[in-house]
Design a protein around this motif. Structure first.
Motif, mmCIF file in Angstrom:
data_model
loop_
_atom_site.group_PDB
_atom_site.id
_atom_site.type_symbol
_atom_site.label_atom_id
_atom_site.label_comp_id
_atom_site.label_asym_id
_atom_site.label_seq_id
_atom_site.Cartn_x
_atom_site.Cartn_y
_atom_site.Cartn_z
ATOM 1 N N LEU A 160 16.613 42.018 54.393
ATOM 2 C CA LEU A 160 17.123 40.798 53.760
ATOM 3 C C LEU A 160 16.368 40.492 52.474
ATOM 4 C CD1 LEU A 160 17.527 38.411 56.820
ATOM 5 C CD2 LEU A 160 19.350 39.388 55.429
ATOM 6 N N ASP A 161 17.131 40.069 51.506
ATOM 7 C CA ASP A 161 16.528 39.645 50.250
ATOM 8 C C ASP A 161 16.909 38.179 50.067
ATOM 9 O OD1 ASP A 161 15.298 39.567 47.846
ATOM 10 O OD2 ASP A 161 16.848 40.674 46.760
ATOM 11 N N LEU A 162 16.099 37.302 50.601
ATOM 12 C CA LEU A 162 16.482 35.889 50.643
ATOM 13 C C LEU A 162 15.749 35.064 49.604
ATOM 14 C CD1 LEU A 162 16.487 35.291 54.509
ATOM 15 C CD2 LEU A 162 18.460 35.649 53.027
ATOM 16 N N ASP A 163 16.398 33.996 49.200
ATOM 17 C CA ASP A 163 15.812 33.113 48.200
ATOM 18 C C ASP A 163 14.526 32.458 48.705
ATOM 19 O OD1 ASP A 163 17.582 32.887 45.834
ATOM 20 O OD2 ASP A 163 19.071 32.457 47.381
ATOM 21 N N THR A 164 13.601 32.267 47.779
ATOM 22 C CA THR A 164 12.424 31.445 48.082
ATOM 23 C C THR A 164 12.343 30.271 47.115
ATOM 24 O OG1 THR A 164 11.122 32.906 46.687
ATOM 25 C CG2 THR A 164 10.996 33.281 49.061
ATOM 26 N N GLY A 165 13.324 30.202 46.198
ATOM 27 C CA GLY A 165 13.330 29.121 45.214
ATOM 28 C C GLY A 165 14.646 28.365 45.233
ATOM 29 N N PHE A 166 14.566 27.038 45.225
ATOM 30 C CA PHE A 166 15.744 26.188 45.400
ATOM 31 C C PHE A 166 15.736 25.088 44.353
ATOM 32 C CE2 PHE A 166 14.272 28.079 49.208
ATOM 33 C CZ PHE A 166 15.408 28.531 49.866
ATOM 34 N N LEU A 167 16.921 24.696 43.917
ATOM 35 C CA LEU A 167 17.011 23.558 43.014
ATOM 36 C C LEU A 167 17.954 22.520 43.608
ATOM 37 C CD1 LEU A 167 16.194 22.387 40.213
ATOM 38 C CD2 LEU A 167 18.428 23.193 39.419
ATOM 39 N N LEU A 168 17.403 21.353 43.914
ATOM 40 C CA LEU A 168 18.225 20.230 44.371
ATOM 41 C C LEU A 168 18.617 19.426 43.146
ATOM 42 C CD1 LEU A 168 15.982 19.075 47.369
ATOM 43 C CD2 LEU A 168 18.107 20.384 47.497
ATOM 44 N N TYR A 169 19.905 19.220 42.965
ATOM 45 C CA TYR A 169 20.328 18.437 41.806
ATOM 46 C C TYR A 169 21.352 17.395 42.224
ATOM 47 C CZ TYR A 169 24.573 21.335 41.611
ATOM 48 O OH TYR A 169 25.751 21.962 41.916
ATOM 49 N N GLY A 170 21.428 16.332 41.422
ATOM 50 C CA GLY A 170 22.363 15.256 41.738
ATOM 51 C C GLY A 170 21.806 13.926 41.274
ATOM 52 N N PRO A 171 22.585 12.856 41.476
ATOM 53 C CA PRO A 171 22.188 11.537 40.974
ATOM 54 C C PRO A 171 20.881 11.054 41.600
ATOM 55 C CG PRO A 171 24.102 11.382 42.431
ATOM 56 C CD PRO A 171 23.876 12.827 42.179
ATOM 57 N N MET B 90 20.434 20.294 31.534
ATOM 58 C CA MET B 90 19.392 20.358 30.517
ATOM 59 C C MET B 90 18.451 21.534 30.729
ATOM 60 S SD MET B 90 19.882 17.721 28.564
ATOM 61 C CE MET B 90 18.367 17.169 27.762
ATOM 62 N N MET B 91 18.605 22.228 31.847
ATOM 63 C CA MET B 91 17.594 23.225 32.189
ATOM 64 C C MET B 91 17.871 24.590 31.585
ATOM 65 S SD MET B 91 16.643 22.098 36.028
ATOM 66 C CE MET B 91 15.549 23.482 36.259
ATOM 67 N N ASP B 92 16.797 25.235 31.192
ATOM 68 C CA ASP B 92 16.875 26.596 30.664
ATOM 69 C C ASP B 92 17.482 27.519 31.725
ATOM 70 O OD1 ASP B 92 14.949 28.228 28.347
ATOM 71 O OD2 ASP B 92 15.934 29.344 29.967
ATOM 72 N N ARG B 93 18.503 28.271 31.297
ATOM 73 C CA ARG B 93 19.185 29.167 32.248
ATOM 74 C C ARG B 93 18.216 30.138 32.916
ATOM 75 N NH1 ARG B 93 23.515 26.944 33.838
ATOM 76 N NH2 ARG B 93 22.560 25.141 32.894
ATOM 77 N N ALA B 94 17.182 30.546 32.170
ATOM 78 C CA ALA B 94 16.263 31.571 32.676
ATOM 79 C C ALA B 94 15.635 31.148 34.003
ATOM 80 C CB ALA B 94 15.176 31.854 31.652
ATOM 81 N N ILE B 95 15.477 29.844 34.184
ATOM 82 C CA ILE B 95 14.768 29.378 35.372
ATOM 83 C C ILE B 95 15.668 29.357 36.604
ATOM 84 C CG2 ILE B 95 15.172 26.881 35.188
ATOM 85 C CD1 ILE B 95 11.725 27.440 35.425
ATOM 86 N N LEU B 96 16.986 29.485 36.371
ATOM 87 C CA LEU B 96 17.929 29.352 37.482
ATOM 88 C C LEU B 96 18.360 30.697 38.059
ATOM 89 C CD1 LEU B 96 20.167 26.534 35.934
ATOM 90 C CD2 LEU B 96 18.216 26.293 37.473
ATOM 91 N N ARG B 97 17.702 31.760 37.618
ATOM 92 C CA ARG B 97 18.100 33.084 38.124
ATOM 93 C C ARG B 97 17.578 33.320 39.540
ATOM 94 N NH1 ARG B 97 17.512 35.373 32.648
ATOM 95 N NH2 ARG B 97 15.598 36.469 33.134
ATOM 96 N N PRO B 98 18.223 34.261 40.269
ATOM 97 C CA PRO B 98 17.743 34.609 41.607
ATOM 98 C C PRO B 98 16.248 34.942 41.570
ATOM 99 C CG PRO B 98 19.816 35.718 41.172
ATOM 100 C CD PRO B 98 19.424 35.027 39.900
ATOM 101 N N GLY B 99 15.530 34.519 42.589
ATOM 102 C CA GLY B 99 14.097 34.778 42.631
ATOM 103 C C GLY B 99 13.305 33.652 41.988
#
Ligand code: ATP
Length: 267
Positions: A46-57, A163-172
Motif C-alpha cells: 500500500l502506498d497511502l497518504d500521510t498528508g491531509f488538507l482540511l479545507y472549508g469555511p 490561495m495555496m501553491d499547487r506544489a504543496i497539494l501533490r501526493p505525499g
C-alpha cells in the motif's frame, strides 16, 4: 497558554464532534488504524497518504477533527499556526520547520497540525515573498522525506485552499484534500447535542428542532457554540433575577427552551 510546538495528547473525543461522520471514517482508515494496527497494512504494497488538507469555511471543526484523530489514535499532537512560523527572523523559519519535524519524529506516533497553512504558501514568487518561498521549500523537503516520517502524519487546515501553491497539494505532501462543510439543519442539531454534553440542558429541550430553526441558517459549529454559551448566560441571568441570593449555588441550574429562544435573538 500553550507553548508553540508543544506536544501532548489532546482530550477531544469523537463524541465532542457533531456530524462529519464521513471524515471520521476517512481518518479511521488513513491514520487511526494505521497507528494502532500497523500489521494490518503490511505486505499489501500500500502506498497511502500521510498528508491531509482540511479545507472549508471557518469554525466548522477542522481543528477539532485533527485533535480527535490524535486522541483516538493515542498519538501526540503538535499544533502550529502558519503565521507563527513566518513571524521570525530570516533563516529562523526554515530552522523552525526542521526542528518541528524532528520533534514530531521523536514523539511519534504524532499528528503535526498546521493551522492556517495557506499563510506558508501564498506569496510564492511575489515580491517580498522570498521568506515564504524559503520556508515553503523547507516544508516540501520535510514532506518529501516520507521514509523518515514513519508515524508522523501531517494535517493542514485552511479557509482559502485556492490561495495555496499547487506544489504543496501533490501526493505525499498535503495530498489528500478533505472538505469540511457548513453543517446542514440536521447536523446543526447533532453539533448542539455534542456541545450539550458539557452543559446542564433541561430534559425538555429539543436540540434537533433548535438546529432546524431558520434563525440558525448558515450557522457554523463555532456559531452554535456561541449560541450554547449565550443560552447558558441567559439561564444564569434568569436565575439571578428569580432566586434569593443566599440560595445561589445550592439550587441546580438548567438551560431551558426559552433560554435558547432568547439567545437566538441575541446572536
Ligand atoms: P478555523 O478555520 O476558524 O480555524 P475550524 O474549522 O478549525 O475553524 P474549530 O476550531 O474546530 O473550527 O471549531 C471552533 C469551535 O466551534 C470548536 O471549539 C467547537 O466549540 C465548535 N465546533 C465547530 N464545529 C463543530 C462540530 N462539528 N461539532 C462540535 N463543535 C463544533
Amino acid at each position: 497558554s500553550r507553548r508553540e510546538g508543544f506536544s501532548t495528547i489532546p482530550n477531544v473525543k469523537w463524541e465532542d464532534i457533531g456530524g462529519l461522520d464521513f471524515l471520521r471514517k476517512e481518518f479511521e482508515r488513513y491514520i487511526v488504524r494505521r497507528i494502532k494496527h500497523p500489521e494490518d497494512y503490511e505486505g499489501l504494497g500500500l502506498d497511502l497518504d500521510t498528508g491531509f488538507l482540511l479545507y472549508g469555511p471557518p469554525g466548522c471543526g477542522k481543528t477539532l477533527i485533527a485533535k480527535a484523530v490524535a486522541n483516538e489514535a493515542g498519538a501526540n499532537f503538535i499544533h502550529i499556526k502558519g503565521p507563527e512560523l513566518l513571524n521570525k527572523y530570516v533563516g529562523e523559519s526554515e530552522l523552525a520547520v526542521r526542528t518541528l519535524f524532528r520533534r514530531a519524529r521523536t514523539c511519534s506516533p504524532c499528528i503535526l497540525f498546521f493551522d492556517e497553512v495557506d499563510a506558508l504558501t501564498t506569496n510564492r514568487g511575489t515580491e517580498g515573498g522570498w521568506i515564504v518561498e524559503r520556508l515553503l521549500n523547507q516544508l516540501l523537503i520535510e514532506l518529501d522525506g516520507a521514509e523518515q516520517r514513519r508515524g508522523v502524519f501531517v494535517i493542514g487546515a485552511t479557509n482559502r485552499p485556492e490561495m495555496m501553491d499547487r506544489a504543496i497539494l501533490r501526493p505525499g505532501r498535503f495530498g489528500k484534500l478533505l472538505y469540511v462543510p457548513l453543517p446542514s439543519p440536521d447536523e446543526r442539531g447533532k453539533i448542539l447535542k455534542a456541545l450539550a454534553r458539557k452543559k446542564p440542558i433541561d430534559a425538555s429541550v429539543d436540540l434537533s428542532s433548535i438546529g432546524r430553526m431558520e434563525a440558525c441558517e448558515n450557522f457554523s459549529g463555532a456559531d452554535l457554540g456561541a449560541l450554547m454559551n449565550e443560552a447558558a448566560m441567559v439561564a444564569l441571568e434568569d436565575r439571578l433575577k428569580s432566586t434569593d441570593q443566599s440560595t445561589l449555588g445550592a439550587t441546580s441550574l438548567t438551560i431551558k427552551s426559552t433560554h435558547f429562544e432568547q439567545a437566538v435573538g441575541q446572536i
